[in-house]
Design a protein around this motif. Structure first.
Motif, PDB file in Angstrom:
ATOM      1  N   ASP A 105       0.813  -1.213   0.000  1.00 52.93           N
ATOM      2  CA  ASP A 105       0.000   0.000   0.000  1.00 52.93           C
ATOM      3  C   ASP A 105       0.851   1.269   0.000  1.00 52.93           C
ATOM      4  O   ASP A 105       0.343   2.367   0.209  1.00 52.93           O
ATOM      5  N   ASP A 106       2.135   1.116  -0.264  1.00 56.34           N
ATOM      6  CA  ASP A 106       3.031   2.278  -0.257  1.00 56.34           C
ATOM      7  C   ASP A 106       2.800   3.103  -1.522  1.00 56.34           C
ATOM      8  O   ASP A 106       3.034   2.620  -2.627  1.00 56.34           O
ATOM      9  N   ALA A 107       2.308   4.329  -1.332  1.00 51.01           N
ATOM     10  CA  ALA A 107       1.902   5.146  -2.482  1.00 51.01           C
ATOM     11  C   ALA A 107       3.019   6.055  -2.987  1.00 51.01           C
ATOM     12  O   ALA A 107       2.802   6.845  -3.903  1.00 51.01           O
ATOM     13  N   ARG A 108       4.201   5.942  -2.416  1.00 48.54           N
ATOM     14  CA  ARG A 108       5.273   6.859  -2.819  1.00 48.54           C
ATOM     15  C   ARG A 108       5.764   6.560  -4.230  1.00 48.54           C
ATOM     16  O   ARG A 108       5.873   5.393  -4.626  1.00 48.54           O
ATOM     17  N   PRO A 109       6.079   7.601  -5.013  1.00 51.86           N
ATOM     18  CA  PRO A 109       6.682   7.381  -6.322  1.00 51.86           C
ATOM     19  C   PRO A 109       7.969   6.564  -6.171  1.00 51.86           C
ATOM     20  O   PRO A 109       8.714   6.751  -5.209  1.00 51.86           O
ATOM     21  N   ARG A 110       8.193   5.647  -7.117  1.00 53.57           N
ATOM     22  CA  ARG A 110       9.403   4.822  -7.104  1.00 53.57           C
ATOM     23  C   ARG A 110      10.315   5.311  -8.206  1.00 53.57           C
ATOM     24  O   ARG A 110       9.988   5.170  -9.394  1.00 53.57           O
ATOM     25  N   LEU A 111      11.407   5.905  -7.823  1.00 58.28           N
ATOM     26  CA  LEU A 111      12.316   6.512  -8.789  1.00 58.28           C
ATOM     27  C   LEU A 111      13.551   5.646  -8.982  1.00 58.28           C
ATOM     28  O   LEU A 111      13.995   4.977  -8.050  1.00 58.28           O
ATOM     29  N   LEU A 112      14.083   5.680 -10.189  1.00 52.84           N
ATOM     30  CA  LEU A 112      15.378   5.050 -10.467  1.00 52.84           C
ATOM     31  C   LEU A 112      16.295   6.138 -11.005  1.00 52.84           C
ATOM     32  O   LEU A 112      16.022   6.719 -12.064  1.00 52.84           O
ATOM     33  N   MET A 113      17.355   6.441 -10.267  1.00 53.46           N
ATOM     34  CA  MET A 113      18.271   7.477 -10.726  1.00 53.46           C
ATOM     35  C   MET A 113      19.084   6.903 -11.891  1.00 53.46           C
ATOM     36  O   MET A 113      19.706   5.848 -11.757  1.00 53.46           O
ATOM     37  N   SER A 114      19.050   7.604 -13.021  1.00 52.99           N
ATOM     38  CA  SER A 114      19.694   7.079 -14.227  1.00 52.99           C
ATOM     39  C   SER A 114      19.895   8.208 -15.233  1.00 52.99           C
ATOM     40  O   SER A 114      19.007   9.056 -15.398  1.00 52.99           O
ATOM     41  N   PRO A 115      21.042   8.224 -15.924  1.00 49.52           N
ATOM     42  CA  PRO A 115      21.249   9.263 -16.939  1.00 49.52           C
ATOM     43  C   PRO A 115      20.266   9.126 -18.108  1.00 49.52           C
ATOM     44  O   PRO A 115      20.141  10.036 -18.916  1.00 49.52           O
ATOM     45  N   ARG A 116      19.553   8.002 -18.153  1.00 51.85           N
ATOM     46  CA  ARG A 116      18.553   7.786 -19.203  1.00 51.85           C
ATOM     47  C   ARG A 116      17.210   8.393 -18.855  1.00 51.85           C
ATOM     48  O   ARG A 116      16.268   8.350 -19.645  1.00 51.85           O
TER      49      ARG A 116
END
Ligand code: ADE
Length: 227
Positions: free
Chosen positions: A79-90
Motif C-alpha cells: 500500500d506504499d503510495a510513494r513514487p518509485r524513482l530510479l536514478m539514471s542518466p537515461r
C-alpha cells in the motif's frame, strides 16, 4: 511526513551531506525521514551476487531483475503510495516543478543504479520512473539521489528558515535569479548598483526583473521558450 527509502549497494553513502545543514537539521528535528535498504541482502548464492553479464553481450554488468524486485518487495509495503524513482542518466531530466510535486507528496522510494544498468524488466514490473539530474554520467545513482532529496527536503515546511526565501530564487519564477549584493558598499572599486540603495521598491523590483531576464537570455535561452 516526507519519507525517503533508498535502495542501494552503498548504504554508507547516506545520510552523507544530507546529515548536514538545512536537511540535516530537518532530519534531526523529525521533519523528514531517511532509510536505506541494502540491495545485496537479496543477492544470490554464497557471494550475495546482484549482477550478471548483459544479455546480447557488451561491456559491464547489469543488476538482476529478480534481486532488485525482491529488495523492493521486502522494503515497500503493497500500500506504499510513494513514487518509485530510479536514478539514471537515461531518465527524464529533474526539474524544479517535479521537485515541488515530490516535496508535497508522501516521500519517495529511490533505486540507485550502479554498473551498466538495471534489467529493464525490473523497471517495468515495479513501475520505476527513471530520473536524471543532468546530461553527464555519474558512477552511480547515490549522489544523484542526494541531489534530488536535497532539492525536495528544503521545500518541506519548517526545513527552510524563512518561507519566502524559496519563492524568489532561480527557476521558481521561470527565470534565473538576479544578482545579489551586500556590504561593503565599495568592494575593490566595484560599487553596489545605485538603484538598490535608492529605497524605491518598485524601481528595485523592476531592475531585478530586468537583470533576471538578461541573465536568463544570456545563459539559458531555452528557459524563455518553455511553455
Ligand atoms: N546515475 C548516473 N548518472 C546519473 C545522472 N546523470 N542522473 C541520475 N542518475 C545517474
Amino acid at each position: 511526513m516526507f519519507r525517503a527509502t533508498i535502495f542501494t549497494l552503498y548504504p554508507d553513502f547516506f545520510p552523507g551531506p544530507l546529515g548536514q545543514s538545512l536537511s540535516g537539521d530537518g532530519l534531526a528535528r523529525g521533519l523528514w525521514a531517511l532509510e536505506t535498504r541494502q540491495i545485496r541482502d537479496h543477492g544470490l548464492g554464497r557471494h550475495k551476487s546482484v549482477d550478471d553479464t548483459p544479455a546480447g553481450g557488451g561491456p559491464g554488468m547489469v543488476i538482476r531483475a529478480d534481486v532488485l524486485a525482491a529488495s523492493l518487495d521486502a522494503g515497500l509495503g503493497a500500500d506504499d503510495a510513494r513514487p518509485r524513482l530510479l536514478m539514471s542518466p537515461r531518465g527524464r531530466p529533474l526539474t524544479q516543478s517535479r521537485v515541488r510535486e515530490l516535496a508535497h507528496g508522501p516521500g519517495v522510494a529511490i533505486v540507485c543504479g550502479r554498473f551498466e544498468g538495471v534489467d529493464e524488466r525490473a523497471i517495468e514490473a515495479r513501475g520505476l520512473e527513471e530520473v536524471s539530474i543532468g546530461d553527464y554520467v555519474l558512477s552511480g545513482g547515490e549522489l544523484a539521489a542526494m541531489v534530488l532529496l536535497d532539492a525536495c527536503v528544503r521545500l518541506i515546511p519548517g526545513v527552510m528558515g524563512k518561507l519566502e526565501s524559496g519563492s524568489d530564487e532561480s527557476f521558481e519564477s521561470g527565470l534565473l535569479e538576479y544578482p545579489h549584493y551586500t556590504r561593503p558598499r565599495d568592494f575593490e572599486g566595484r560599487n553596489i548598483p545605485d538603484v538598490l540603495l535608492s529605497g524605491d521598491h518598485a524601481k528595485i523590483a523592476a531592475w531585478r526583473r530586468e537583470q533576471a531576464l538578461a541573465i536568463t537570455k544570456a545563459r539559458r535561452p531555452d528557459l524563455l521558450k518553455r511553455p
